[in-house]
Write a protein that holds these residues in place. Structure first.
Motif, PDB file in Angstrom:
ATOM      1  N   ILE A  49       0.942  -1.180  -0.107  1.00 18.25           N
ATOM      2  CA  ILE A  49       0.023   0.015  -0.149  1.00 18.25           C
ATOM      3  C   ILE A  49       0.896   1.077  -0.149  1.00 18.25           C
ATOM      4  O   ILE A  49       1.680   1.434   0.810  1.00 18.25           O
ATOM      5  CB  ILE A  49      -0.953   0.034   1.149  1.00 18.25           C
ATOM      6  CG1 ILE A  49      -1.806  -1.276   1.384  1.00 18.25           C
ATOM      7  CG2 ILE A  49      -1.974   1.161   1.297  1.00 18.25           C
ATOM      8  CD1 ILE A  49      -2.696  -1.446   0.217  1.00 18.25           C
ATOM      9  N   ASN A  50       0.814   2.113  -1.065  1.00 18.61           N
ATOM     10  CA  ASN A  50       1.634   3.391  -1.018  1.00 18.61           C
ATOM     11  C   ASN A  50       0.754   4.296  -1.805  1.00 18.61           C
ATOM     12  O   ASN A  50      -0.216   3.842  -2.486  1.00 18.61           O
ATOM     13  CB  ASN A  50       3.132   3.102  -1.637  1.00 18.61           C
ATOM     14  CG  ASN A  50       2.886   2.522  -3.153  1.00 18.61           C
ATOM     15  OD1 ASN A  50       2.571   3.090  -3.926  1.00 18.61           O
ATOM     16  ND2 ASN A  50       3.438   1.475  -3.306  1.00 18.61           N
ATOM     17  N   ILE A  51       1.269   5.468  -2.047  1.00 18.55           N
ATOM     18  CA  ILE A  51       0.546   6.626  -2.625  1.00 18.55           C
ATOM     19  C   ILE A  51       0.234   6.405  -3.967  1.00 18.55           C
ATOM     20  O   ILE A  51      -0.822   6.495  -4.605  1.00 18.55           O
ATOM     21  CB  ILE A  51       1.500   8.039  -2.668  1.00 18.55           C
ATOM     22  CG1 ILE A  51       1.328   8.694  -0.854  1.00 18.55           C
ATOM     23  CG2 ILE A  51       0.930   8.947  -3.481  1.00 18.55           C
ATOM     24  CD1 ILE A  51       2.021   9.828  -0.788  1.00 18.55           C
ATOM     25  N   SER A  52       1.133   5.854  -4.804  1.00 19.75           N
ATOM     26  CA  SER A  52       1.095   5.318  -6.411  1.00 19.75           C
ATOM     27  C   SER A  52      -0.141   4.450  -6.597  1.00 19.75           C
ATOM     28  O   SER A  52      -0.278   4.281  -7.672  1.00 19.75           O
ATOM     29  CB  SER A  52       2.202   5.103  -6.742  1.00 19.75           C
ATOM     30  OG  SER A  52       2.703   3.847  -6.283  1.00 19.75           O
ATOM     31  N   ASN A  53      -0.243   3.506  -5.498  1.00 14.65           N
ATOM     32  CA  ASN A  53      -1.289   2.486  -5.706  1.00 14.65           C
ATOM     33  C   ASN A  53      -2.631   2.933  -5.407  1.00 14.65           C
ATOM     34  O   ASN A  53      -3.566   2.182  -5.633  1.00 14.65           O
ATOM     35  CB  ASN A  53      -1.065   1.507  -5.100  1.00 14.65           C
ATOM     36  CG  ASN A  53       0.284   0.777  -5.373  1.00 14.65           C
ATOM     37  OD1 ASN A  53       0.822   0.799  -6.691  1.00 14.65           O
ATOM     38  ND2 ASN A  53       1.032  -0.273  -4.617  1.00 14.65           N
ATOM     39  N   LEU A  54      -2.941   3.766  -5.028  1.00 21.58           N
ATOM     40  CA  LEU A  54      -4.369   4.179  -4.511  1.00 21.58           C
ATOM     41  C   LEU A  54      -4.818   5.056  -5.640  1.00 21.58           C
ATOM     42  O   LEU A  54      -4.385   6.437  -5.815  1.00 21.58           O
ATOM     43  CB  LEU A  54      -4.445   5.168  -3.114  1.00 21.58           C
ATOM     44  CG  LEU A  54      -4.346   4.203  -1.882  1.00 21.58           C
ATOM     45  CD1 LEU A  54      -3.307   3.304  -1.674  1.00 21.58           C
ATOM     46  CD2 LEU A  54      -4.562   5.094  -0.678  1.00 21.58           C
ATOM     47  N   MET A  55      -5.816   4.671  -6.337  1.00 17.79           N
ATOM     48  CA  MET A  55      -6.403   5.059  -7.417  1.00 17.79           C
ATOM     49  C   MET A  55      -7.888   5.217  -7.529  1.00 17.79           C
ATOM     50  O   MET A  55      -8.576   5.052  -6.479  1.00 17.79           O
ATOM     51  CB  MET A  55      -6.140   4.413  -8.783  1.00 17.79           C
ATOM     52  CG  MET A  55      -4.608   4.018  -8.682  1.00 17.79           C
ATOM     53  SD  MET A  55      -3.338   5.408  -9.166  1.00 17.79           S
ATOM     54  CE  MET A  55      -3.426   5.281 -10.823  1.00 17.79           C
ATOM     55  N   TYR A  56      -8.446   6.011  -8.768  1.00 19.57           N
ATOM     56  CA  TYR A  56      -9.998   6.002  -8.759  1.00 19.57           C
ATOM     57  C   TYR A  56     -10.229   6.045 -10.257  1.00 19.57           C
ATOM     58  O   TYR A  56      -9.521   6.161 -10.937  1.00 19.57           O
ATOM     59  CB  TYR A  56     -10.267   7.395  -8.094  1.00 19.57           C
ATOM     60  CG  TYR A  56     -10.202   8.583  -8.815  1.00 19.57           C
ATOM     61  CD1 TYR A  56     -11.343   8.865  -9.759  1.00 19.57           C
ATOM     62  CD2 TYR A  56      -9.145   9.216  -8.684  1.00 19.57           C
ATOM     63  CE1 TYR A  56     -11.220  10.146 -10.292  1.00 19.57           C
ATOM     64  CE2 TYR A  56      -8.838  10.537  -9.420  1.00 19.57           C
ATOM     65  CZ  TYR A  56     -10.203  11.124 -10.340  1.00 19.57           C
ATOM     66  OH  TYR A  56     -10.143  12.033 -11.218  1.00 19.57           O
ATOM     67  N   ARG A  57     -11.393   5.887 -10.246  1.00 17.56           N
ATOM     68  CA  ARG A  57     -12.115   5.926 -11.841  1.00 17.56           C
ATOM     69  C   ARG A  57     -13.285   6.584 -11.630  1.00 17.56           C
ATOM     70  O   ARG A  57     -14.005   6.614 -10.690  1.00 17.56           O
ATOM     71  CB  ARG A  57     -12.441   4.441 -12.544  1.00 17.56           C
ATOM     72  CG  ARG A  57     -13.599   3.789 -11.843  1.00 17.56           C
ATOM     73  CD  ARG A  57     -13.970   2.539 -12.736  1.00 17.56           C
ATOM     74  NE  ARG A  57     -12.814   1.497 -13.063  1.00 17.56           N
ATOM     75  CZ  ARG A  57     -12.929   0.367 -11.937  1.00 17.56           C
ATOM     76  NH1 ARG A  57     -13.801   0.697 -11.037  1.00 17.56           N
ATOM     77  NH2 ARG A  57     -11.931  -0.490 -12.297  1.00 17.56           N
ATOM     78  N   ARG A  58     -13.618   7.462 -12.678  1.00 15.55           N
ATOM     79  CA  ARG A  58     -14.903   8.436 -12.612  1.00 15.55           C
ATOM     80  C   ARG A  58     -15.885   7.250 -13.211  1.00 15.55           C
ATOM     81  O   ARG A  58     -16.009   6.906 -14.334  1.00 15.55           O
ATOM     82  CB  ARG A  58     -14.707   9.391 -13.424  1.00 15.55           C
ATOM     83  CG  ARG A  58     -15.793  10.477 -13.631  1.00 15.55           C
ATOM     84  CD  ARG A  58     -16.141  11.229 -12.162  1.00 15.55           C
ATOM     85  NE  ARG A  58     -14.831  12.011 -11.745  1.00 15.55           N
ATOM     86  CZ  ARG A  58     -14.971  12.932 -10.608  1.00 15.55           C
ATOM     87  NH1 ARG A  58     -16.058  12.876 -10.115  1.00 15.55           N
ATOM     88  NH2 ARG A  58     -13.882  13.487 -10.591  1.00 15.55           N
ATOM     89  N   LEU A  59     -17.164   7.131 -12.473  1.00 20.12           N
ATOM     90  CA  LEU A  59     -18.195   6.376 -12.965  1.00 20.12           C
ATOM     91  C   LEU A  59     -18.971   7.255 -14.017  1.00 20.12           C
ATOM     92  O   LEU A  59     -18.800   8.530 -14.055  1.00 20.12           O
ATOM     93  CB  LEU A  59     -18.827   5.710 -11.912  1.00 20.12           C
ATOM     94  CG  LEU A  59     -18.332   4.927 -10.735  1.00 20.12           C
ATOM     95  CD1 LEU A  59     -19.059   4.535  -9.561  1.00 20.12           C
ATOM     96  CD2 LEU A  59     -17.554   3.973 -11.401  1.00 20.12           C
ATOM     97  N   GLU A  60     -20.125   6.559 -14.635  1.00 12.69           N
ATOM     98  CA  GLU A  60     -20.988   7.187 -15.574  1.00 12.69           C
ATOM     99  C   GLU A  60     -21.805   8.116 -14.845  1.00 12.69           C
ATOM    100  O   GLU A  60     -22.106   9.265 -15.498  1.00 12.69           O
ATOM    101  CB  GLU A  60     -21.752   6.021 -16.210  1.00 12.69           C
ATOM    102  CG  GLU A  60     -20.922   5.130 -17.372  1.00 12.69           C
ATOM    103  CD  GLU A  60     -21.775   4.513 -18.033  1.00 12.69           C
ATOM    104  OE1 GLU A  60     -23.019   4.429 -17.603  1.00 12.69           O
ATOM    105  OE2 GLU A  60     -21.177   3.588 -18.884  1.00 12.69           O
ATOM    106  N   ASP A  61     -22.046   7.905 -13.730  1.00 16.75           N
ATOM    107  CA  ASP A  61     -23.051   9.042 -13.016  1.00 16.75           C
ATOM    108  C   ASP A  61     -22.273  10.153 -12.422  1.00 16.75           C
ATOM    109  O   ASP A  61     -22.940  10.938 -11.800  1.00 16.75           O
ATOM    110  CB  ASP A  61     -24.118   8.296 -11.787  1.00 16.75           C
ATOM    111  CG  ASP A  61     -22.898   7.878 -10.787  1.00 16.75           C
ATOM    112  OD1 ASP A  61     -21.714   7.895 -10.853  1.00 16.75           O
ATOM    113  OD2 ASP A  61     -23.508   7.125  -9.919  1.00 16.75           O
ATOM    114  N   GLY A  62     -20.789   9.969 -12.686  1.00 15.23           N
ATOM    115  CA  GLY A  62     -20.192  11.403 -12.203  1.00 15.23           C
ATOM    116  C   GLY A  62     -19.400  11.122 -10.983  1.00 15.23           C
ATOM    117  O   GLY A  62     -18.622  11.780 -10.326  1.00 15.23           O
TER     118      GLY A  62
END
Length: 335
Positions: free
Chosen positions: A149-162
């Motif tokens: 677990i490190n800063i570069s592994n924490l991500m996100y995706r934007r879903l269709e509903d925003g």
């Protein structure tokens, strides 16, 4: 070289036909050199998705909304490997011959780092998503632990509903309970120096456990709050003054890193003056960071007391006496 492997990430934009519509999507091509015979990141993701699908099914009636825990894993579109049987192709693809390793490629979706989020509530949502996934994988039948677990592994995706979905990325050094019990994986040092649990700086290090992941999340959050704001890494003069200690935290000397983490655990004043922190994350300093620090300190102190009293054998080391449990951390992150 990281954890015995070499990586290169290349991003290309490609067009894909889906139901007659042409969609542009960014893909990531990742090249790595894992040990021959080792379970690879894509395989771990497959197992993790299966485990989280079961969790989603079990909770479908009690959870509101359409978000699923299984969606907090990266989407892998293709993975393949080239071993020593194809020496010509390997010679073309790599500068060095890594012998007992295989050349592995993974094609996955492009994700965005949670540090690029400019809305604090979205950041909190993504962070919580990842926290819950860590727990449900750890208690699954396979006992899956990410271990880096490190800063570069924490991500996100934007879903269709925003809305946003937190995604835990890069599963190359993850393990299952079976792998951890094997002799070649027991006491194996993995993780990024600045973010791994204090216990993992011991020699030999203990087998990974769930609470190590929570401690890593605390360190990740600490460094984000010191140095990021409004979706970007701040210039040095705008970061918290404690950022000056980063070279020591990022040292390859386990004793030095352990000492600085112990210092943070014991520091009762660093989170008092919220105004010293970059503006965006100030609302998290007391309800999240300070409480996580306090919980971690109580846990390690409880273990110290148990050792001093000769009761270490009875002590719950998995949760540091119940302090670093999923339930306790969950309460903090609901603030």
């Amino acid at each position: 070289m990281a954890h015995g492997r070499v990586e290169c990430t290349i991003i290309r934009q490609a067009s894909s036909e889906t139901h007659g519509h042409c969609n542009k999507r960014d893909y990531v091509l990742k090249q790595s050199y894992p040990l021959n015979g080792r379970v690879h990141g894509a395989d771990i993701i497959f197992r993790a998705r299966k485990a989280l699908n079961n969790v989603d099914d079990d909770m479908s009636k009690s959870r509101s909304g359409s978000k699923k825990y299984s969606d907090s894993l990266p989407l892998v579109y293709r993975d393949f490997e080239i071993d020593n049987r194809n020496k010509i192709l390997r010679g073309f693809c790599e500068a060095n011959n890594y012998g007992g390793r295989v050349l592995r490629f993974i094609v996955s979706e492009r994700l965005e780092p949670i540090t690029s989020l400019t809305d604090l509530e979205e950041f909190k949502t993504a962070f919580r998503d990842i926290f819950h996934v860590i727990h449900y994988l750890a208690i699954s039948k396979d006992g899956i632990i990410h271990r880096d677990i490190n800063i570069s592994n924490l991500m996100y995706r934007r879903l269709e509903d925003g809305s946003v979905q937190g995604v835990l990325n890069d599963w190359d050094v993850a393990s299952t309970s079976r792998m951890e019990s094997d002799s070649d994986h027991t006491n194996m040092r993995t993780g990024t120096m600045a973010f791994k649990s204090r216990d993992l700086h011991e020699d030999p290090p203990p087998v990974h456990m769930e609470r190590f992941e929570y401690e890593s999340l605390f360190y990740v959050l600490y460094w984000i709050c010191l140095s990021y704001s409004d979706g970007k890494l701040l210039p040095a003069e705008k970061r918290h003054s404690a950022f000056a200690n980063w070279p020591y935290w990022n040292s390859d000397n386990h004793g030095v890193v352990h000492s600085f983490k112990s210092g943070l655990k014991a520091n009762e004043t660093i989170f008092e003056n919220v105004d010293k922190f970059p503006e965006m994350y100030r609302p998290l300093i007391r309800p999240w960071l300070r409480l996580l620090q306090y919980t971690l300190r109580r846990g390690y102190n409880a273990r110290h007391d148990a050792r001093f009293a000769g009761k270490l054998a009875e002590f719950d080391n998995d949760t540091l006496g119940g302090h670093m449990s999923y339930e306790n951390i969950c309460k903090i992150l609901q603030n």
